[in-house]
Enzyme design. Sequence first.
Site, PDB file in Angstrom:
ATOM      1  N   PHE A 149     -14.676   3.805   2.010  1.00  0.00           N
ATOM      2  CA  PHE A 149     -13.895   2.445   1.267  1.00  0.00           C
ATOM      3  C   PHE A 149     -12.657   3.223   0.051  1.00  0.00           C
ATOM      4  O   PHE A 149     -13.898   3.460  -0.651  1.00  0.00           O
ATOM      5  CB  PHE A 149     -14.274   1.200   1.217  1.00  0.00           C
ATOM      6  CG  PHE A 149     -12.857   0.566   0.668  1.00  0.00           C
ATOM      7  CD1 PHE A 149     -12.857  -0.134   1.688  1.00  0.00           C
ATOM      8  CD2 PHE A 149     -13.121   0.326  -0.618  1.00  0.00           C
ATOM      9  CE1 PHE A 149     -11.052  -1.391   1.550  1.00  0.00           C
ATOM     10  CE2 PHE A 149     -11.079  -0.579  -0.705  1.00  0.00           C
ATOM     11  CZ  PHE A 149     -11.361  -1.292   0.775  1.00  0.00           C
ATOM     12  N   GLY A 179       0.798  -1.389  -0.360  1.00  0.00           N
ATOM     13  CA  GLY A 179      -0.144  -0.319   0.024  1.00  0.00           C
ATOM     14  C   GLY A 179       0.811   1.437  -0.085  1.00  0.00           C
ATOM     15  O   GLY A 179       0.326   2.214  -0.032  1.00  0.00           O
ATOM     16  N   ASP A 181      -6.561   3.412   9.721  1.00  0.00           N
ATOM     17  CA  ASP A 181      -7.704   3.077  10.161  1.00  0.00           C
ATOM     18  C   ASP A 181      -8.522   2.400  11.153  1.00  0.00           C
ATOM     19  O   ASP A 181      -8.843   3.410  12.217  1.00  0.00           O
ATOM     20  CB  ASP A 181      -8.047   1.992   8.781  1.00  0.00           C
ATOM     21  CG  ASP A 181     -10.242   1.931   8.966  1.00  0.00           C
ATOM     22  OD1 ASP A 181     -10.260   2.488   8.729  1.00  0.00           O
ATOM     23  OD2 ASP A 181     -10.054   0.984   8.315  1.00  0.00           O
ATOM     24  N   ASP A 215      -0.118   3.348   4.269  1.00  0.00           N
ATOM     25  CA  ASP A 215      -0.590   4.243   3.408  1.00  0.00           C
ATOM     26  C   ASP A 215      -2.097   4.421   3.753  1.00  0.00           C
ATOM     27  O   ASP A 215      -2.267   5.773   3.730  1.00  0.00           O
ATOM     28  CB  ASP A 215      -1.265   3.302   2.086  1.00  0.00           C
ATOM     29  CG  ASP A 215      -1.974   2.224   2.732  1.00  0.00           C
ATOM     30  OD1 ASP A 215      -1.895   1.364   4.020  1.00  0.00           O
ATOM     31  OD2 ASP A 215      -2.497   0.836   1.676  1.00  0.00           O
ATOM     32  N   ASP A 270      -5.432   0.205  -2.372  1.00  0.00           N
ATOM     33  CA  ASP A 270      -6.405  -1.225  -3.632  1.00  0.00           C
ATOM     34  C   ASP A 270      -7.868  -1.949  -2.989  1.00  0.00           C
ATOM     35  O   ASP A 270      -8.349  -2.175  -1.803  1.00  0.00           O
ATOM     36  CB  ASP A 270      -5.516  -2.454  -3.890  1.00  0.00           C
ATOM     37  CG  ASP A 270      -5.278  -3.352  -2.175  1.00  0.00           C
ATOM     38  OD1 ASP A 270      -5.343  -2.740  -0.967  1.00  0.00           O
ATOM     39  OD2 ASP A 270      -5.702  -4.344  -2.529  1.00  0.00           O
ATOM     40  N   LYS A 306      -8.442   7.659   9.085  1.00  0.00           N
ATOM     41  CA  LYS A 306      -9.825   7.390   9.455  1.00  0.00           C
ATOM     42  C   LYS A 306      -9.916   7.740  10.836  1.00  0.00           C
ATOM     43  O   LYS A 306     -10.289   6.729  11.048  1.00  0.00           O
ATOM     44  CB  LYS A 306      -9.803   5.528   8.556  1.00  0.00           C
ATOM     45  CG  LYS A 306     -10.390   6.537   6.837  1.00  0.00           C
ATOM     46  CD  LYS A 306     -11.294   5.002   6.419  1.00  0.00           C
ATOM     47  CE  LYS A 306     -11.148   4.731   4.966  1.00  0.00           C
ATOM     48  NZ  LYS A 306     -11.701   2.402   5.055  1.00  0.00           N
TER      49      LYS A 306
END
Length: 191
Positions: free
Chosen positions: A159, A51, A110, A107, A166, A138
């Site tokens: 998302f 990522g 979350d 990346d 990806d 996030k």
Amino acid sequence: MPKLKPSATHADLETVLVSESAIKRRLKKLGEDISHAYGDEEITVVAIINGAILFTADLIRAIRNPIRLDCIRISSYRNDTRSHGRPQLLHSLQLDIANRHVLLIDDILDTGKTLAVVVEMIKKQSPASVRTCVLLDKIGRREVEFEADFVGFQIPDRFVVGYGLDFAERYRNLPCIGVLKPHLQNPPEWA
Ligand code: IMP
Ligand code: MG
């Protein structure tokens, strides 16, 4: 010169959240902030692949300090019931990081589980310092307490794909970051 056509995969996005030019601008500033934070020190950059590949490649060119680069690969715990939700290390560091200043790059932050586990692993190797940098955060999704030292963009709980991120290994090469159209988020042929 061949005429540039809009990439076919752009048509798969419902919205673009971060444009290519916004990424470029933000990375320049992030590179300056990181250079400033480390002063004259050498930085050992550790990218979590796949990522963080694109983000890392562009970001390190905006950092003025001397840099050593290494990559690690972490298993996704997301669809793996056997790992009990704990990310596993699949490919470990090649560089010695003892007494080095480590900048860990991912990346997206979350739930926080991946970075929390990786920071714990890195600290066992006695680095001089560990800081973290993520392209996206996030913020409302955290399941473990974790804050990154450097953040590219805070994004809502959607998302996203593109610029390294990806869905089933697709869309990493999009130059922007966007939300996939809902009907593309679970095509049976990609299962
Ligand atoms: P965490 O452990 O829940 O913080 O998740 C980190 C990893 O989940 C990232 O490195 C990504 O691989 C993946 N991930 C989380 N959210 C997204 C998303 O919106 N798009 C693509 N990958 C994501
Ligand atoms: Mg991923």
